[in-house]
Design a protein around this motif. Structure first.
Motif, short mmCIF file in Angstrom:
data_model
loop_
_atom_site.label_atom_id
_atom_site.label_comp_id
_atom_site.label_asym_id
_atom_site.label_seq_id
_atom_site.Cartn_x
_atom_site.Cartn_y
_atom_site.Cartn_z
N ASP A 272 0.81 -1.22 0.00
CA ASP A 272 0.00 0.00 0.00
C ASP A 272 0.84 1.27 0.00
N ASN A 273 2.05 1.18 -0.54
CA ASN A 273 2.79 2.40 -0.85
C ASN A 273 2.19 3.05 -2.09
N PRO A 274 1.95 4.35 -2.08
CA PRO A 274 1.31 5.01 -3.24
C PRO A 274 2.19 4.94 -4.49
N TYR A 275 1.56 4.64 -5.60
CA TYR A 275 2.25 4.61 -6.89
C TYR A 275 2.65 6.04 -7.27
N GLU A 276 3.88 6.19 -7.77
CA GLU A 276 4.39 7.51 -8.15
C GLU A 276 3.44 8.21 -9.11
N GLY A 277 3.15 9.47 -8.82
CA GLY A 277 2.36 10.29 -9.73
C GLY A 277 0.86 10.16 -9.59
N THR A 278 0.39 9.34 -8.64
CA THR A 278 -1.06 9.17 -8.50
C THR A 278 -1.62 9.96 -7.32
N TYR A 297 -1.62 -11.37 3.63
CA TYR A 297 -3.01 -11.81 3.78
C TYR A 297 -3.12 -13.33 3.86
N THR A 298 -4.22 -13.78 4.46
CA THR A 298 -4.66 -15.16 4.26
C THR A 298 -5.71 -15.13 3.16
N TRP A 299 -5.71 -16.16 2.32
CA TRP A 299 -6.54 -16.15 1.12
C TRP A 299 -7.50 -17.32 1.14
N LYS A 300 -8.74 -17.06 0.79
CA LYS A 300 -9.77 -18.09 0.84
C LYS A 300 -10.68 -18.00 -0.39
N ILE A 301 -10.92 -19.12 -1.03
CA ILE A 301 -11.95 -19.16 -2.07
C ILE A 301 -13.30 -19.27 -1.38
N ARG A 352 -3.26 -10.57 7.75
CA ARG A 352 -2.70 -11.45 8.78
C ARG A 352 -2.39 -10.65 10.06
N PRO A 353 -2.56 -11.26 11.23
CA PRO A 353 -2.15 -10.59 12.47
C PRO A 353 -0.66 -10.27 12.42
N GLY A 354 -0.30 -9.09 12.91
CA GLY A 354 1.10 -8.71 12.94
C GLY A 354 1.60 -8.05 11.67
N THR A 355 0.74 -7.93 10.65
CA THR A 355 1.11 -7.24 9.42
C THR A 355 0.25 -5.99 9.28
N SER A 356 0.57 -5.17 8.31
CA SER A 356 -0.18 -3.92 8.15
C SER A 356 -0.52 -3.68 6.69
N HIS A 357 -1.65 -3.06 6.46
CA HIS A 357 -2.08 -2.62 5.14
C HIS A 357 -3.30 -1.72 5.33
#
Length: 451
Positions: A272-278, A297-301, A352-357
């Motif tokens: 989630d770092n901003p893309y340059e110029g946006t 993330y954890t991913w689930k269908i 996931r716990p312990g991560t950030s976004h």
């Protein structure tokens, strides 16, 4: 937000869990590819009531350069009906949460629904390789792949990360040059155009010289972008080597800034770092609907579902529509987009716990025929729908592929929206280009800036 989705193909989903252990399918399951399933894993048959047709791939046609998306028969059709706030309850189960919010927020927002078509096809080599991958390609965790070659890695996915990798590794031609025009649209409809030229090479999904993904090699994409306008951003270059894996084993990126006049490693081209110029309106992992590492993330269908998604969007991707025609205050000019009923894979990602976004939860809607992300509901850390991404799918019979043109990110906190991957007033993809291995290197970019 935790709404359960009905599974359309129950036998395929009995083993689905949130776990991310390495997975392959049995020879018996793989034998259905090219039979009850298309060679890349979609259900060949239409639905019971006939609103989704059987798969009828379109033959290859058109030049590899200068070809805007078109299908005269489809493009001449009229809408079957229109979804508005007044009647949306009738279709609610087949709408993304993002579309529901747009319908509720803006009285002039609508969705014109057209007949559904399933014409996307892929080169024979890609289809053949996909069938082989079904019983050989493996995933460990969320980002490490092995024994995968050329085609879609997981035509019969078992874990939530696998449909995302199908999107990331899909065939898009050997190499392409494209215009990527971007607009931040203010509440009153004003916008400033940012013009970017992108060169991309796809070593994994190459027919001429495929680079398999294994324990020794995970590189699947080489990318170079050059901002040409406006003047305050012109001369910026971003160079990326995308690889499977994370950290030092994953993506490598470099940034050239005209102010510094040198190219340097860019460790923040991620997540989630901003893309340059946006101006913060697009994160790096929102480019191409989603790209980059999955490890946060954890991913689930969740299941497979019939949904109204942007499809056969030739009109708004072509050169007959100008940007002034497309842009309106707070949302696109909804007279122009085309929506169809299609089966999509619904995949949910939880932080996931312990991560950030910025996004705690992301819900992806992935078309079964194109393995292309058509929409994403993005929820913030309070559980509120914060952004909505909408990718307008086009079929490219000249390349035998599918992609999204344009892509839109709606920001519900500000009322602004961001348009990217538009080329209406420039040129369409050029798939005749070829790049030497040395082209996608930092010294090469540095030389470009001194010419």
């Amino acid at each position: 937000m935790k709404k359960q989705y009905a599974l359309l193909t129950g036998a395929l989903f009995l083993a689905l869990t949130t776990g991310q252990a390495a997975a392959k399918v049995s020879a018996q399951e793989a034998a259905e590819l090219g039979k009850s399933l298309t060679p890349i894993g979609a259900e060949r048959a239409g639905n019971k009531d006939g609103t989704i047709p059987a798969w009828e791939p379109e033959p290859q046609r058109g030049a590899l350069k200068g070809e805007f998306p078109n299908n005269p028969k489809i493009d001449a059709e009229k809408p079957l009906f229109t979804i508005t706030k007044a009647n949306m309850a009738k279709y609610a189960d087949q709408l993304t949460e993002g579309h529901k919010k747009l319908l509720n927020l803006y009285s002039d927002y609508k969705m014109n629904v057209y007949p559904s078509h399933r014409v996307v096809d892929w080169p024979k080599s890609i289809k053949d390789a996909t069938i082989k991958n079904a019983t050989t390609c493996e995933i460990q965790g969320t980002d490490t792949l092995n024994n995968c070659k050329e085609g879609f890695p997981f035509p019969i996915p078992k874990t939530g990360a696998e449909p995302i990798w199908n999107h990331k590794l899909k065939w898009r031609g050997e190499a392409v040059t494209r215009f990527n025009n971007q607009m931040i649209v203010q509440n009153n409809g004003d916008y400033q155009l940012t013009k970017i030229i992108e060169d991309v090479q796809f070593p994994y999904a190459s027919i001429k010289d495929p680079h398999p993904i294994d324990s020794a090699n995970g590189e699947y994409l080489e990318y170079l972008s050059h901002v040409v306008a406006p003047p305050r951003l012109a001369g910026t270059f971003i160079l990326v080597h995308d690889k499977t894996g994370t950290g030092a084993d994953g993506r490598a990126a470099w940034l050239y800034s005209p102010g510094l006049k040198r190219i340097r490693r860019a460790p923040t081209v991620c997540c989630d770092n901003p893309y340059e110029g946006t101006d913060g309106h697009q994160f790096y992992d929102q480019v191409d609907m989603f790209n980059g590492v999955l490890e946060r993330y954890t991913w689930k269908i969740v299941g497979k579902k019939e949904m109204y998604i942007p499809y056969d969007s030739n009109k708004i991707a072509g050169n007959t529509v100008k940007y002034k025609d497309l842009v309106r205050p707070r949302h696109l000019n909804q007279d122009l987009p085309r929506y169809e009923l299609h089966r999509v894979w619904v995949v949910e990602a939880e932080l996931r716990p312990g991560t950030s976004h910025t996004f705690k939860t992301r819900r992806f809607y992935i078309d079964e025929d194109a393995w292309t992300i058509a929409a994403v509901d993005d929820y913030d850390n309070r559980g509120d729908l914060f952004q909505f991404q909408e990718g307008h799918i086009i079929s490219a019979p000249n390349i035998q592929a599918a992609t999204t043109v344009p892509e839109v990110i709606y920001h519900f906190d500000s009322g602004r929206y961001f348009i990217t991957a538009a080329w209406n007033e420039d040129k369409p993809i050029d798939a005749t280009v070829h790049f030497n291995d040395s082209y996608f290197t930092a010294p090469s970019v540095q030389k470009m800036t001194t010419r």
